[in-house]
Enzyme design. Structure first.
Site, PDB file in Angstrom:
ATOM      1  N   ARG A 210      73.794  37.422 -22.716  1.00 15.21           N
ATOM      2  CA  ARG A 210      72.936  38.478 -23.284  1.00 15.21           C
ATOM      3  C   ARG A 210      73.250  39.805 -22.601  1.00 15.21           C
ATOM      4  NH1 ARG A 210      68.999  33.992 -23.744  1.00 15.21           N
ATOM      5  NH2 ARG A 210      68.464  34.197 -21.551  1.00 15.21           N
ATOM      6  N   PHE A 229      70.271  32.605 -35.280  1.00 20.89           N
ATOM      7  CA  PHE A 229      69.642  31.615 -34.395  1.00 20.89           C
ATOM      8  C   PHE A 229      69.057  32.376 -33.195  1.00 20.89           C
ATOM      9  CE2 PHE A 229      73.432  29.770 -36.414  1.00 20.89           C
ATOM     10  CZ  PHE A 229      72.893  28.707 -37.112  1.00 20.89           C
ATOM     11  N   ASP A 251      65.988  33.347 -37.706  1.00 21.33           N
ATOM     12  CA  ASP A 251      65.671  32.039 -37.147  1.00 21.33           C
ATOM     13  C   ASP A 251      64.807  31.295 -38.163  1.00 21.33           C
ATOM     14  OD1 ASP A 251      65.925  30.982 -33.989  1.00 21.33           O
ATOM     15  OD2 ASP A 251      64.412  29.928 -35.172  1.00 21.33           O
ATOM     16  N   SER A 252      64.777  29.965 -38.035  1.00 23.95           N
ATOM     17  CA  SER A 252      63.933  29.195 -38.954  1.00 23.95           C
ATOM     18  C   SER A 252      62.571  28.916 -38.333  1.00 23.95           C
ATOM     19  CB  SER A 252      64.633  27.892 -39.334  1.00 23.95           C
ATOM     20  OG  SER A 252      65.016  27.202 -38.167  1.00 23.95           O
ATOM     21  N   ASP A 301      74.442  31.638 -32.286  1.00 22.79           N
ATOM     22  CA  ASP A 301      74.077  30.764 -31.161  1.00 22.79           C
ATOM     23  C   ASP A 301      73.268  29.575 -31.683  1.00 22.79           C
ATOM     24  OD1 ASP A 301      73.658  29.754 -28.628  1.00 22.79           O
ATOM     25  OD2 ASP A 301      72.011  31.120 -28.161  1.00 22.79           O
ATOM     26  N   CYS A 341      76.786  24.793 -28.092  1.00 21.93           N
ATOM     27  CA  CYS A 341      76.203  24.119 -26.922  1.00 21.93           C
ATOM     28  C   CYS A 341      76.299  22.608 -27.111  1.00 21.93           C
ATOM     29  CB  CYS A 341      74.770  24.573 -26.685  1.00 21.93           C
ATOM     30  SG  CYS A 341      73.679  24.271 -28.068  1.00 21.93           S
TER      31      CYS A 341
HETATM   32  N1  SAH Z   1      70.073  32.731 -28.852  1.00 17.53           N
HETATM   33  C1  SAH Z   1      68.804  32.247 -28.398  1.00 17.53           C
HETATM   34  C2  SAH Z   1      68.735  30.733 -28.349  1.00 17.53           C
HETATM   35  C3  SAH Z   1      69.034  30.039 -29.673  1.00 17.53           C
HETATM   36  S1  SAH Z   1      68.487  28.393 -29.755  1.00 17.53           S
HETATM   37  C4  SAH Z   1      68.459  32.893 -27.055  1.00 17.53           C
HETATM   38  O1  SAH Z   1      69.304  33.601 -26.471  1.00 17.53           O
HETATM   39  O2  SAH Z   1      67.343  32.688 -26.576  1.00 17.53           O
HETATM   40  C5  SAH Z   1      68.737  27.970 -31.408  1.00 17.53           C
HETATM   41  C6  SAH Z   1      67.718  28.517 -32.392  1.00 17.53           C
HETATM   42  O3  SAH Z   1      68.170  28.171 -33.693  1.00 17.53           O
HETATM   43  C7  SAH Z   1      66.312  27.973 -32.279  1.00 17.53           C
HETATM   44  O4  SAH Z   1      65.418  29.039 -32.117  1.00 17.53           O
HETATM   45  C8  SAH Z   1      66.038  27.284 -33.643  1.00 17.53           C
HETATM   46  O5  SAH Z   1      64.720  27.530 -34.119  1.00 17.53           O
HETATM   47  C9  SAH Z   1      67.040  27.945 -34.541  1.00 17.53           C
HETATM   48  N2  SAH Z   1      67.551  27.180 -35.693  1.00 17.53           N
HETATM   49  C10 SAH Z   1      67.957  25.896 -35.739  1.00 17.53           C
HETATM   50  N3  SAH Z   1      68.496  25.618 -36.939  1.00 17.53           N
HETATM   51  C11 SAH Z   1      68.424  26.741 -37.679  1.00 17.53           C
HETATM   52  C12 SAH Z   1      68.839  27.103 -39.006  1.00 17.53           C
HETATM   53  N4  SAH Z   1      69.456  26.218 -39.807  1.00 17.53           N
HETATM   54  N5  SAH Z   1      68.617  28.367 -39.433  1.00 17.53           N
HETATM   55  C13 SAH Z   1      68.000  29.272 -38.629  1.00 17.53           C
HETATM   56  N6  SAH Z   1      67.625  28.990 -37.363  1.00 17.53           N
HETATM   57  C14 SAH Z   1      67.811  27.756 -36.896  1.00 17.53           C
END
Ligand code: SAH
Length: 397
Positions: A210, A229, A251-252, A301, A341
């Site tokens: 970040r 995400f 995000d979802s 991510d 990850c």
């Molecule tokens: N980049 C973030 C961490 C991401 S974790 C940080 O720095 O804090 C992954 C995220 O993806 C989660 O919040 C989850 O809710 C979301 N997610 C999972 N599948 C998804 C999808 N198909 N579409 C949108 N978001 C999704």
């Protein structure tokens, strides 16, 4: 002391100080969940002290390869002290720090994160479950914190035959505010809820990425940013701090997005510069492309698509697809930060997947940097499986 005897030829991995013994390597011996066992080679030679997990494919996780070591409360206090001291030397730009990272800190199955004056821990294997009280007491003593929340609600607990737990282990109260804390990461304020947030509350492993994102957004003058995400918008705050004019977080999870909006305000940025989109990233990328949207920087991510190598092929297709779409949405000269990850997808494979995505997108790019998890989530030489987070920073041609 119960003895676990290995089959002939199965000693190699412990001799190389790899901490796991799989069910199929055992000739004879059993013990209760989390009980300390002496692991011997087929010839009776001492190999390790470990914790037995009757229900798991990983039957023993090694505590120590030193025959003279006693596995008692003092042993855990020593290991915790070493782990915490290591973080103290890492010059981490945050008061949100991973203090214990499982096998990498000689404490298989234990994860402990510190958020300000709050501790949040996961006990993910029978061994650390059995020693929970000793570990909790030592953690409070060594950190000076008075509150420890247990987030043992990860699905891997089921593989150990352990129930899901989400509760205060030390201190705390029923007040929902008690589990919330504001951390300072790279100078930004981020709200974390250890009871409600993902994992132990937040994704500390992406801290350095970040910070780096803020830097490159500024350096390359990225104005329109898409954070896919986004969770609670850590990369979005970074983008705004890096001078982006407009950031879209996708995000979802609606609660995560509400926090992303809150984080924009909390850090003093004009809310008009941020848009939260509650959507499936896969669908959204396609729609954005159709609608003719273009971005100067994109972050991908996603959650773990491949927990193990067995899922690698399907995961590869999923990674390729989102990377292809993101590369199409990027302006020439635009920046892509893309992550995996998945333990089942190594850095080489991930590189190949993204390269394939670029070919399909009709794009090329310069690899600015290979990215990994922050140093308080170390990978050790003897346990390469511990490596999970990998990423690429690419400048589209
Ligand atoms: N980049 C973030 C961490 C991401 S974790 C940080 O720095 O804090 C992954 C995220 O993806 C989660 O919040 C989850 O809710 C979301 N997610 C999972 N599948 C998804 C999808 N198909 N579409 C949108 N978001 C999704």
């Amino acid at each position: 002391m119960k003895v676990i005897k290995l089959r002939e030829g199965k000693e190699r991995s412990l001799l190389r100080r790899h901490p796991w013994v799989f069910q199929g390597s055992i000739d004879k011996g059993k013990a209760d969940g989390g009980e300390t066992v002496r692991v011997e080679g087929h010839d009776g030679a001492f190999l390790a002290w470990g914790a037995f997990s009757p229900q798991s494919q990983i039957s023993v996780r090694a505590w120590s390869f030193d025959k003279a070591e006693r596995i008692d409360a003092a042993f855990f206090a020593r290991r915790l002290e070493t782990a915490i001291a290591l973080r103290g030397r890492m010059a981490i730009a945050s008061d949100g720090v991973r203090l214990v990272h499982g096998e990498a800190d000689g404490l298989p199955g234990l994860v402990v994160d510190r958020y300000g004056d709050l501790l949040s821990a996961q006990f993910l294997a029978a061994g650390v479950e059995r020693w929970k009280d000793a570990i909790a007491d030592a953690l409070l003593r060594l950190t000076g914190c008075s509150r420890l929340y247990e987030r043992s609600d990860a699905s891997v607990r089921a593989l150990e035959g352990l129930p899901s737990v989400r509760a205060w282990l030390r201190g705390g109260s029923d007040d929902p505010a008690a589990s919330r804390v504001t951390i300072r990461e790279s100078g930004w304020k981020l709200d974390v809820d250890v009871a409600e947030g993902h994992k132990t509350g937040y994704y500390l492993d992406q801290r350095d990425n970040r910070a780096r994102f803020a830097q490159v957004v500024r350096q390359y003058g990225c104005k329109r940013v898409l954070n896919c995400f986004s969770y609670t918008g850590g990369f979005s705050v970074a983008a705004l701090a890096g001078g982006a004019e407009r950031v879209v977080s996708v995000d979802s999870s609606a609660p995560a997005l509400a926090l992303a909006d809150a984080h924009v305000r909390l850090n003093g940025f004009d809310p008009a510069r941020h848009e939260a989109r509650d959507a499936d990233v896969n669908a959204l990328l396609r729609e954005a492309l159709k609608a003719g949207e273009r971005y100067d920087a994109i972050v991908l991510d996603p959650p773990k698509f491949a927990p193990t190598a067995a899922h690698a092929e399907r995961a590869a297709r999923a990674y390729k697809d989102i990377n292809r779409l993101a590369l199409k949405l990027l302006e020439p000269g635009g920046l892509l930060l893309t992550f995996s990850c998945s333990g089942g997808v190594n850095a080489d494979l991930f590189h190949k997947i993204v390269a394939g995505a670029a070919i399909d997108a009709g794009a090329d790019g310069a690899l600015l940097a290979r990215l990994e998890g922050a140093p308080d989530h170390p990978t050790t030489l003897t346990f390469p499986e511990g490596e999970y987070l990998k990423g690429l920073a690419i400048l589209k041609a």
